[in-house]
Design an enzyme around this catalytic site. Structure first.
Site, PDB file in Angstrom:
ATOM      1  N   THR A  93       0.848  -1.198   0.000  1.00  0.00           N
ATOM      2  CA  THR A  93       0.000   0.000   0.000  1.00  0.00           C
ATOM      3  C   THR A  93       0.878   1.242   0.000  1.00  0.00           C
ATOM      4  O   THR A  93       1.583   1.519   0.965  1.00  0.00           O
ATOM      5  CB  THR A  93      -0.921   0.011   1.236  1.00  0.00           C
ATOM      6  OG1 THR A  93      -1.682  -1.201   1.261  1.00  0.00           O
ATOM      7  CG2 THR A  93      -1.873   1.190   1.183  1.00  0.00           C
ATOM      8  N   LEU A 166      -7.604   3.445  -4.856  1.00  0.00           N
ATOM      9  CA  LEU A 166      -8.699   2.605  -4.378  1.00  0.00           C
ATOM     10  C   LEU A 166      -8.304   1.878  -3.102  1.00  0.00           C
ATOM     11  O   LEU A 166      -9.092   1.790  -2.150  1.00  0.00           O
ATOM     12  CB  LEU A 166      -9.099   1.613  -5.469  1.00  0.00           C
ATOM     13  CG  LEU A 166     -10.212   0.611  -5.131  1.00  0.00           C
ATOM     14  CD1 LEU A 166     -11.454   1.312  -4.589  1.00  0.00           C
ATOM     15  CD2 LEU A 166     -10.559  -0.224  -6.361  1.00  0.00           C
ATOM     16  N   LYS A 167      -7.071   1.371  -3.052  1.00  0.00           N
ATOM     17  CA  LYS A 167      -6.621   0.655  -1.857  1.00  0.00           C
ATOM     18  C   LYS A 167      -6.597   1.584  -0.645  1.00  0.00           C
ATOM     19  O   LYS A 167      -7.016   1.200   0.462  1.00  0.00           O
ATOM     20  CB  LYS A 167      -5.232   0.052  -2.086  1.00  0.00           C
ATOM     21  CG  LYS A 167      -4.656  -0.679  -0.868  1.00  0.00           C
ATOM     22  CD  LYS A 167      -5.521  -1.864  -0.458  1.00  0.00           C
ATOM     23  CE  LYS A 167      -5.183  -2.407   0.920  1.00  0.00           C
ATOM     24  NZ  LYS A 167      -3.794  -2.776   1.126  1.00  0.00           N
ATOM     25  N   LEU A 168      -6.139   2.817  -0.816  1.00  0.00           N
ATOM     26  CA  LEU A 168      -6.133   3.764   0.301  1.00  0.00           C
ATOM     27  C   LEU A 168      -7.555   4.091   0.749  1.00  0.00           C
ATOM     28  O   LEU A 168      -7.821   4.224   1.950  1.00  0.00           O
ATOM     29  CB  LEU A 168      -5.407   5.050  -0.092  1.00  0.00           C
ATOM     30  CG  LEU A 168      -3.881   5.033  -0.040  1.00  0.00           C
ATOM     31  CD1 LEU A 168      -3.338   6.434  -0.334  1.00  0.00           C
ATOM     32  CD2 LEU A 168      -3.356   4.548   1.305  1.00  0.00           C
TER      33      LEU A 168
END
Length: 284
Positions: A93, A166-168
């Site tokens: 991430t 999107l991951k954050l």
């Protein structure tokens, strides 16, 4: 094809095991050498340096904590020439800004780059059921789809930066939802409300998220050992989200409070514990 993995920690280790089981020639590197010995015994080649891994791999998977860690293993001057002709896939991430910067530097060195951060933790990594968000060209996605399928369920998101964003966004929800649940759980506990009645009503409402039950027992027992995702990593991701949100002009003041709780949890010595430890910080 020779696949290299740099970073065999909580997530990198079971991912490496999956690729070994799939029959890939695997080369691994980790700063803490004891963490790679079981992989050596399972058939992986252990590189003594990142330089050695890059030189002998066709594709390098990065499962590293942050941009600083990535830069330390990829962008030292003596490593640059080894990146030519290699594909680097960042699966940790990092921020979209950092991901785009890394892409630019790798392309300049003659290599190729895509991002593929994952949603899920150790059980999903072991089972090969991680949700994998891919930021790349469509051609890159097609090229590496079969490899990524051994690790989970790849989904094409868009160009580099989109999957990192999107991951954050998802990890921001982890931080905010867990903090909100811990606050409500502490509140009803202090008010003498039966916890199972609270959960029964919550489960039957639109407010419910499965993560609440996953963290409930840890919070009630205040047992935060053997984490799938430690406090320090959630705090790091929260800071990354805030940095990006502020640049975009978003009002992220609610997340500043979550950040303060995570920082306080770290200060009481729970940096390496499961992030549900923030329940103890909220507790009077």
């Amino acid at each position: 094809m020779r696949i290299g993995i740099i970073g065999t920690g909580l997530m990198g280790f079971p991912m490496a095991q999956r690729l070994l089981e799939a029959g890939y020639q695997l080369i691994v590197y980790n700063r803490t050498t004891s963490k790679v010995e079981p992989l050596r015994e399972a058939g992986a080649t252990v590189a003594g340096t990142p330089q050695g891994l890059i030189a002998t791999s066709d594709c390098i998977l990065l499962m590293l904590t942050n941009q600083d860690a990535i830069e330390s293993v990829l962008f030292r001057s003596e490593f640059q020439s080894f990146l030519s002709g290699k594909t680097v896939i960042s699966m940790g991430t990092i921020s979209p800004t950092d991901s785009k910067t890394i892409q630019k530097d790798i392309l300049k060195a003659g290599g190729d780059y895509l991002e593929a951060p994952v949603l899920g933790s150790i059980p999903e990594a072991k089972a090969g059921t991680l949700q994998i968000m891919v930021g790349s060209t469509e051609a890159q996605f097609d090229q590496w789809l079969n490899l990524l399928k051994f690790l989970g369920e790849p989904k094409y998101i868009g160009e580099v930066g989109s999957a990192a964003a999107l991951k954050l966004a998802l990890n921001q929800l982890i931080a905010s939802l867990t903090t909100a649940f811990a606050l409500s759980l502490n509140f009803v506990q202090q008010q003498g409300v039966d916890i199972e009645l609270f959960m029964e009503i919550l489960r039957n409402s639109a407010l419910y998220a499965p993560t609440f039950d996953k963290k409930l027992q840890r919070m009630l027992e205040e047992n935060y050992e053997n984490p799938n995702f430690p406090v320090k990593h959630l705090l790091k991701d929260t800071n990354l989200f805030l940095q990006e949100a502020v640049k975009m002009g978003l009002n992220a003041s609610s997340l500043e409070g979550v950040k303060a709780i995570l920082e306080a949890t770290q200060k009481i010595g729970k940096s390496d514990d499961d992030y549900s430890a923030l329940f103890t910080t909220i507790k009077p």
